[in-house]
Design a protein around this motif. Sequence first.
Motif, short mmCIF file in Angstrom:
data_model
loop_
_atom_site.label_atom_id
_atom_site.label_comp_id
_atom_site.label_asym_id
_atom_site.label_seq_id
_atom_site.Cartn_x
_atom_site.Cartn_y
_atom_site.Cartn_z
N LYS A 48 35.01 13.18 42.44
CA LYS A 48 34.06 13.95 41.64
C LYS A 48 34.18 15.43 41.96
O LYS A 48 34.16 16.28 41.05
N ALA A 49 34.30 15.76 43.25
CA ALA A 49 34.45 17.17 43.64
C ALA A 49 35.71 17.77 43.03
O ALA A 49 35.70 18.91 42.53
N ALA A 50 36.81 17.02 43.07
CA ALA A 50 38.06 17.53 42.49
C ALA A 50 37.93 17.75 40.99
O ALA A 50 38.35 18.79 40.46
N LYS A 51 37.32 16.81 40.29
CA LYS A 51 37.17 16.94 38.84
C LYS A 51 36.27 18.12 38.47
O LYS A 51 36.52 18.83 37.50
N ASP A 52 35.22 18.32 39.26
CA ASP A 52 34.28 19.39 38.96
C ASP A 52 34.81 20.78 39.33
O ASP A 52 34.54 21.76 38.62
N GLU A 53 35.54 20.88 40.42
CA GLU A 53 35.87 22.18 41.00
C GLU A 53 37.25 22.71 40.65
O GLU A 53 37.46 23.92 40.67
N GLY A 57 43.31 26.65 39.39
CA GLY A 57 44.50 26.56 40.24
C GLY A 57 44.55 27.62 41.32
O GLY A 57 45.51 27.65 42.11
N THR A 58 43.54 28.48 41.40
CA THR A 58 43.49 29.51 42.44
C THR A 58 43.35 28.86 43.81
O THR A 58 42.54 27.95 44.01
N ARG A 59 44.13 29.34 44.79
CA ARG A 59 44.12 28.78 46.14
C ARG A 59 43.87 29.89 47.15
O ARG A 59 44.44 30.97 47.03
N VAL A 60 43.02 29.61 48.14
CA VAL A 60 42.68 30.58 49.16
C VAL A 60 42.78 29.92 50.52
O VAL A 60 42.11 28.91 50.78
N LEU A 293 35.35 35.23 40.55
CA LEU A 293 35.20 34.09 39.64
C LEU A 293 33.74 33.78 39.34
O LEU A 293 33.45 32.94 38.48
N LYS A 294 32.82 34.43 40.10
CA LYS A 294 31.38 34.14 39.98
C LYS A 294 31.12 32.65 40.18
O LYS A 294 30.33 32.02 39.46
N ARG A 295 31.78 32.13 41.20
CA ARG A 295 31.62 30.71 41.56
C ARG A 295 31.40 30.63 43.07
O ARG A 295 32.05 31.34 43.84
N TRP A 296 30.50 29.74 43.48
CA TRP A 296 30.16 29.64 44.89
C TRP A 296 30.42 28.24 45.43
O TRP A 296 30.04 27.92 46.55
N THR A 297 31.10 27.44 44.62
CA THR A 297 31.55 26.12 45.06
C THR A 297 33.02 25.97 44.71
O THR A 297 33.53 26.65 43.81
N PHE A 298 33.71 25.10 45.41
CA PHE A 298 35.15 24.94 45.26
C PHE A 298 35.57 23.61 45.88
O PHE A 298 34.77 22.93 46.53
N PHE A 299 36.81 23.25 45.66
CA PHE A 299 37.36 22.05 46.30
C PHE A 299 38.04 22.50 47.59
O PHE A 299 38.76 23.49 47.61
N PRO A 315 42.12 24.28 61.49
CA PRO A 315 41.73 23.48 60.32
C PRO A 315 42.83 23.24 59.30
O PRO A 315 42.78 22.25 58.57
N ASN A 316 43.81 24.16 59.21
CA ASN A 316 44.81 24.04 58.15
C ASN A 316 44.10 23.80 56.82
O ASN A 316 44.35 22.81 56.12
N ALA A 317 43.21 24.73 56.48
CA ALA A 317 42.27 24.53 55.38
C ALA A 317 42.58 25.41 54.18
O ALA A 317 43.06 26.54 54.32
N LEU A 318 42.29 24.88 53.00
CA LEU A 318 42.44 25.59 51.74
C LEU A 318 41.19 25.43 50.89
O LEU A 318 40.57 24.36 50.88
N ALA A 319 40.83 26.48 50.18
CA ALA A 319 39.83 26.40 49.12
C ALA A 319 40.57 26.47 47.80
O ALA A 319 41.42 27.35 47.60
N LEU A 320 40.26 25.57 46.89
CA LEU A 320 40.94 25.51 45.58
C LEU A 320 39.90 25.59 44.48
O LEU A 320 38.86 24.93 44.53
N PHE A 321 40.22 26.40 43.45
CA PHE A 321 39.28 26.62 42.37
C PHE A 321 39.84 26.12 41.04
O PHE A 321 41.03 25.96 40.87
#
Length: 321
Positions: A48-53, A57-60, A293-299, A315-321
């Motif tokens: 659900k998180a992936a479908k919503d967020e 394709g932006t990655r941080v 992006l005016k977004r405060w949630t992400f995958f 963490p080897n972590a990524l935020a994806l939008f």
Amino acid sequence: MSFPGRKPLPLLEDLPLRSEDPPLSAWGLWENDQLGSLNYLTDEVVLKAAKDELQTGTRVGLNLPMDFIVPALLGRVGFSKHIHNKAPRVINDDIVTFNTQCSSQWDSFRHFAYQAEGKFYNGVTQDDIHKDSNTTANGLDAWASRGIAGRGVFIDYFDWAQEHGIQYDALTAHPIPIGHVKQIIAEKSIHIRQGDILFMRTGYVQAYAKLTPDEREELSKKRGSPGLGQGKETTQWLWDSQFAAVAADSVAFEVSPPVDPQYHLHPILLSGWGTPIGELFDLEALSVTCKKLKRWTFFMTSAPLNYTGAVASPPNALALF
């Protein structure tokens, strides 16, 4: 939504679940005690998180360079590297050594115990951990085998504070009032979901990046960093929110030293509830991206190091939008 292997969620005032357990602990709540609150990250929740967020394709990246904090803080061993020239063949290898908490990190449930009781999550002791170097009790093994993925929620407290005329030294012990966090959530129309992964920007990394080498050396000898201010209301909010994990760009996520030791969050989160704590995450580019992006949630995804009985991990972590 029901979560397999979890007993009904009790009220905070009903903790501990057993009278002989440490204050505010929820031992035995989850069937898979090696995951703790990461049990929230079921296939259904992650999908659900992936479908919503995932929309642009932006990655941080959310990871500081391993050699960013020099010298290491809190008396830890810092990062060191050697590029090994395998002459006569034209080949190079890397040889690196580091404390897994010398830069961006996840704390496992074997990192910080209830100090008076000497007990980690679900009653694990130092003897349980140190009797065998290959024991996995409360280590990161279970996290690494499936990774951490879910919906990230970003609280940019540092920017909000500047906008509201709240000035503070981001390299010292500034307690962030939970009332301010709730105000940010309301102003940004953020809706917290059970199983979210909380990220909070305090400004620590931005301030550290501006220091001279001499100033970094002096800072390494001190203790003090901004973070959530401890207290009953803060603890109540965290329990009611039921985050899968929490993280910040500061040294301890919570303000350090604690302003209310009764509600010291390290033992409560790690050893009481089995909630991972992330520290020194790089949230600078995330701040820029969220505002753009005016977004405060992400995958969010994270792949902790995979070795037996890890206490902590980059963490080897990524935020994806």
